[in-house]
Design an enzyme around this catalytic site. Structure first.
Site, PDB file in Angstrom:
ATOM      1  N   CYS A   1     -30.629  28.601  15.069  1.00  0.00           N
ATOM      2  CA  CYS A   1     -31.911  27.984  14.705  1.00  0.00           C
ATOM      3  C   CYS A   1     -32.536  28.613  13.473  1.00  0.00           C
ATOM      4  O   CYS A   1     -33.270  27.955  12.732  1.00  0.00           O
ATOM      5  CB  CYS A   1     -32.886  28.052  15.875  1.00  0.00           C
ATOM      6  SG  CYS A   1     -33.197  29.722  16.465  1.00  0.00           S
TER       7      CYS A   1
ATOM      8  N   GLU B   1     -39.642  28.594  21.684  1.00  0.00           N
ATOM      9  CA  GLU B   1     -38.908  28.997  20.480  1.00  0.00           C
ATOM     10  C   GLU B   1     -38.050  27.808  20.102  1.00  0.00           C
ATOM     11  O   GLU B   1     -37.092  27.466  20.795  1.00  0.00           O
ATOM     12  CB  GLU B   1     -38.071  30.246  20.771  1.00  0.00           C
ATOM     13  CG  GLU B   1     -37.644  30.985  19.520  1.00  0.00           C
ATOM     14  CD  GLU B   1     -36.310  30.516  18.986  1.00  0.00           C
ATOM     15  OE1 GLU B   1     -36.315  29.695  18.038  1.00  0.00           O
ATOM     16  OE2 GLU B   1     -35.276  30.940  19.511  1.00  0.00           O
TER      17      GLU B   1
ATOM     18  N   GLU C   1     -32.989  19.450  11.020  1.00  0.00           N
ATOM     19  CA  GLU C   1     -32.119  20.521  11.489  1.00  0.00           C
ATOM     20  C   GLU C   1     -30.753  19.939  11.867  1.00  0.00           C
ATOM     21  O   GLU C   1     -30.647  19.123  12.785  1.00  0.00           O
ATOM     22  CB  GLU C   1     -32.741  21.222  12.691  1.00  0.00           C
ATOM     23  CG  GLU C   1     -31.986  22.455  13.127  1.00  0.00           C
ATOM     24  CD  GLU C   1     -32.690  23.216  14.238  1.00  0.00           C
ATOM     25  OE1 GLU C   1     -32.595  24.452  14.256  1.00  0.00           O
ATOM     26  OE2 GLU C   1     -33.321  22.568  15.099  1.00  0.00           O
TER      27      GLU C   1
ATOM     28  N   LYS D   1     -32.870  28.473  34.351  1.00  0.00           N
ATOM     29  CA  LYS D   1     -31.995  27.317  34.211  1.00  0.00           C
ATOM     30  C   LYS D   1     -31.264  27.472  32.884  1.00  0.00           C
ATOM     31  O   LYS D   1     -31.797  27.187  31.825  1.00  0.00           O
ATOM     32  CB  LYS D   1     -32.758  25.994  34.213  1.00  0.00           C
ATOM     33  CG  LYS D   1     -31.787  24.787  34.346  1.00  0.00           C
ATOM     34  CD  LYS D   1     -32.235  23.556  33.600  1.00  0.00           C
ATOM     35  CE  LYS D   1     -31.905  23.612  32.144  1.00  0.00           C
ATOM     36  NZ  LYS D   1     -30.432  23.538  31.857  1.00  0.00           N
TER      37      LYS D   1
END
Length: 469
Positions: free
Chosen positions: A278, A244, A376, A169
């Site tokens: 990231c 992750e 973040e 997906k």
């Protein structure tokens, strides 16, 4: 317009539902294509196809699996111009940087994991018997939009090379290049059902895959909050998971470092891909006594980057992925000013005009308790934090719920020693690049499991002990 259907059991087919997801070019806000909004019934079909294909594929020789994967790499190389065009359109990254940032690594991974499959020791003798490594079965892969090809191939290639079948997906924001990959696999001769794509919303298709009892493993890359949610769903059926997740990676500049080189690395890491990385070094920790000198290097380096249309051959930085991302990043920039950080470079974004553009920002006089240093941002925003001692720098670096990546600049031996004290899955000394032979993944809330290297291949293999005389 680039329109695709679902790819299940080696065929393109319509969804059982009637809704479609439009794919937007973030540079122009124009619709460039669409994919189906997949349903539970679509997921069931794809998982059934993968489950049916698994017995034969898992018995296929490692040499044959490797041959097909090498062919995939060759075909990607031949069609990299087409891939680059589509990735640039749906992600918004300037076309001149797409190949390096989004394609080269994927092509290299095909060759690497083909070699791994062909040479891995799947069984060895131990005292009392044998230890075997066997494929799991059906793997569900949920991948993000920020690296829409590389994040797929880093999961897909080792999973298939190890003998598993996959239901993918891709992100609903960048699904088009994933669908192109299905054609590559078909042309390379991959048997039907080994690779399937169900496009759709994460909370719908992704959750269905996480809960599906015929899915043996789920691998996810995305935000920490989303990872916690989908991981909990997957664990309800006790399937293996790899996650992750997010990061707030530090770059420590030691007192005797090459300050210019450190500034170049920090700016490059945070500005490229419009900060949507990231493992970007979004916290730069600098000696207080050298702060002004380093700031001058940062401002100089930032001036070399051009924000512009992805189609412009001179552009370095394109738009953010969406209106939601634009508003999020703008909010963080405003929050940084509100909490007392000083803007060294950049400005508060104005109204959205043609695309979701944000000029890169460098904040200084940041303390590690500020929101911009804790959360973040996922945009081109760098925070510069001062320290007085190296011990304090290490404490600041580790004072975060994340632990994905990090960097240290300074004399090699000292930089290595400091790097080993950082609680993160990766440490880059004096600008050293990551390499596919070494595992990638995070400590703490940055994830579970590893990608790349032997560790990344072994993630897709179960362990069996066979006892005998």
């Amino acid at each position: 317009m680039i329109n695709y259907d679902l790819y299940i059991d080696g065929k393109w087919m319509a969804s059982t539902g009637s809704s479609r997801i439009e794919v937007e070019d973030p540079a122009t806000r124009q619709v460039i294509g669409s994919v189906p909004r997949g349903t539970k019934e679509d997921v069931d079909k794809a998982v059934a196809a993968a489950k049916k294909a698994f017995p034969e594929w898992s018995r296929t020789s490692a040499k044959e699996r490797g041959r097909i994967l090498r062919k995939v790499g060759d075909l990607m190389e031949q069609r990299k111009t087409d891939f680059a065009r589509v990735i640039s359109l749906e992600l918004g990254m300037p076309i001149r940087h797409v190949e390096k940032w989004h394609l080269k690594s994927s092509i290299r991974e095909a060759v690497y994991f083909a070699h791994m499959a062909e040479n891995f020791e799947y069984e060895y003798e131990a005292e009392g018997g044998w230890v075997r490594r066997e494929p799991f079965g059906v793997i569900a892969g949920l991948t993000p939009w920020n690296y829409p090809m590389e994040q797929i191939t880093m999961k897909l290639f080792p999973a298939i090379a190890a003998g598993n079948c996959v239901v993918l997906k891709p992100s609903q924001a960048t699904p088009l290049c994933a669908c192109m990959l299905a054609n590559i696999f078909e042309d390379a001769g991959l048997p039907p059902g080994v690779f399937n794509i169900v496009t759709g919303a994460g909370g719908e298709v992704g959750n269905c895959l996480a809960l599906h009892r015929d899915v043996d493993m789920l691998t996810f890359t995305g935000s920490t909050s989303a990872g916690k949610e989908v991981g909990a769903l997957a664990l309800s059926t006790v399937k293996k998971i790899t996650l992750e997740l997010g990061g707030k990676s530090p770059l420590i500049v030691l007192p005797d470092a090459d300050f210019r080189a450190a500034a170049e690395e920090a700016v490059y890491s945070v500005f490229m891909n419009t900060g949507q990385t990231c493992c970007a070094y979004t916290r730069m920790l600098v000696p207080r006594k050298n702060k002004e000198e380093i700031e001058s290097f940062l401002a100089e380096e930032a001036g070399r980057y051009k924000v512009g249309a992805p189609s412009d051959p001179d552009s370095d930085i394109g738009p953010l992925i969406s209106k939601r991302a634009f508003e999020r990043v703008k909010g963080y920039i405003e929050k940084g000013i509100e909490e007392g950080a000083r803007m060294l470079v950049g400005e508060v974004p104005g109204e959205i005009k043609k695309g979701y553009y944000v000029k890169p920002v460098i904040f200084t006089d940041v303390t590690n308790d500020m929101t911009i240093a804790r959360e973040e941002i996922f945009g081109p925003v760098l925070s510069v934090i001062s320290y007085d001692t190296v011990e304090e720098a290490v404490e600041i670096a580790n004072d975060t719920p994340y632990g994905l990546d990090s960097a240290v600049y300074g004399p090699a031996e000292e930089a290595y020693e400091v790097g080993c004290r950082i609680r993160a899955g990766g440490v880059h000394i004096n600008g050293a690049d990551a390499h596919i032979t070494c595992p990638f993944g995070g400590y703490k809330e940055s994830g579970l499991g590893r990608e790349g290297g032997t560790f990344g291949f072994e993630e897709y293999l179960e362990v069996k002990s066979v006892f005998g005389k």
